[in-house]
Design an enzyme around this catalytic site. Structure first.
Site, PDB file in Angstrom:
ATOM      1  N   HIS A 114      -9.902  -4.743  -3.931  1.00  0.00           N
ATOM      2  CA  HIS A 114      -8.588  -5.044  -3.346  1.00  0.00           C
ATOM      3  C   HIS A 114      -8.784  -5.415  -1.882  1.00  0.00           C
ATOM      4  CE1 HIS A 114      -9.385  -0.728  -3.007  1.00  0.00           C
ATOM      5  NE2 HIS A 114      -8.655  -0.726  -1.892  1.00  0.00           N
ATOM      6  N   ASN A 159       0.857  -1.175   0.000  1.00  0.00           N
ATOM      7  CA  ASN A 159       0.000   0.000   0.000  1.00  0.00           C
ATOM      8  C   ASN A 159       0.896   1.230   0.000  1.00  0.00           C
ATOM      9  OD1 ASN A 159      -1.756   2.158   0.732  1.00  0.00           O
ATOM     10  ND2 ASN A 159      -3.138   0.701   1.695  1.00  0.00           N
ATOM     11  N   HIS A 212      -7.090  -5.757   1.839  1.00  0.00           N
ATOM     12  CA  HIS A 212      -5.999  -5.257   2.672  1.00  0.00           C
ATOM     13  C   HIS A 212      -5.494  -6.362   3.596  1.00  0.00           C
ATOM     14  CE1 HIS A 212      -6.478  -0.906   1.784  1.00  0.00           C
ATOM     15  NE2 HIS A 212      -7.722  -1.290   1.502  1.00  0.00           N
TER      16      HIS A 212
END
Length: 191
Positions: free
Chosen positions: A150, A80, A152
């Site tokens: 997406h 990230n 995490h």
């Protein structure tokens, strides 16, 4: 001037009050102006089109430039750019799809496997005590880039939620992203 908290190392004369910001407090400020790029929307798509999506552009870059840690057939793991904690990765399908229910069985399998492997790699290099794993589905649910799903993978350590993120709205990251990517890529488990 308000009272200092018990055991505060700061004396009242160390606290500078800025006109118009309220009462002074005993906290020092760690300024992170690089976060303004995220707040201002840098790299956020201007539409739902795949051409403006950073998650569609990243796989075309060399892994080190795109911060890609690992690739699979249908998905990839990438650091990230605005991490919550050191080692914060995202697992992203290559296909531009917004909703988890739209993933193919192969995409679901790759997202799941890469998530497991990310946990193994992060534990190996940083001894994470736990993880927050999840997806924000839709902008209303907090997805920063809602048009491209997406997941995490956020490593956690005992005591990692201290005054910095809670009060100061700041994360201290002790390692450059390129160094984190290199370390994780070297320690990624082979399937």
């Amino acid at each position: 001037m308000t009272d200092q908290p018990p055991g505060s190392p700061y004396e009242p004369e160390d606290v500078v009050q800025q006109d118009g910001v309220g009462d002074a407090d005993p906290f020092l400020r760690l300024w992170t102006p690089h976060r303004m790029a995220y707040i201002a929307g840098e790299n956020k798509p201007t539409s739902d089109a795949a051409g403006s999506c950073p998650f569609c552009r990243i796989p075309a870059l060399p892994d080190a430039d795109g911060l890609i840690v690992q690739r699979a057939e249908a998905a990839y793991a990438v650091l990230n750019l605005y991490p919550y904690n050191p080692g914060h990765l995202m697992v992203v399908p290559y296909r531009h799809v917004a909703d988890y229910t739209e993933l193919t069985p192969a995409e679901v399998a790759d997202v799941a496997r890469l998530t497991q492997e990310a946990m193994v790699a992060v534990r190996e290099v940083s001894a994470a005590h736990g993880f927050n794993i999840g997806m924000n589905q839709g902008e209303i649910a907090g997805a920063g880039i809602a048009a491209h799903l997406h997941q995490h993978v956020v490593p956690r350590w005992g005591g990692d939620t201290n005054f910095m993120p809670v009060i100061g709205q700041t994360k201290v990251l002790p390692q450059l992203l390129a160094d984190t990517r290199s370390l994780l890529a070297k320690n990624w488990p082979t399937g």
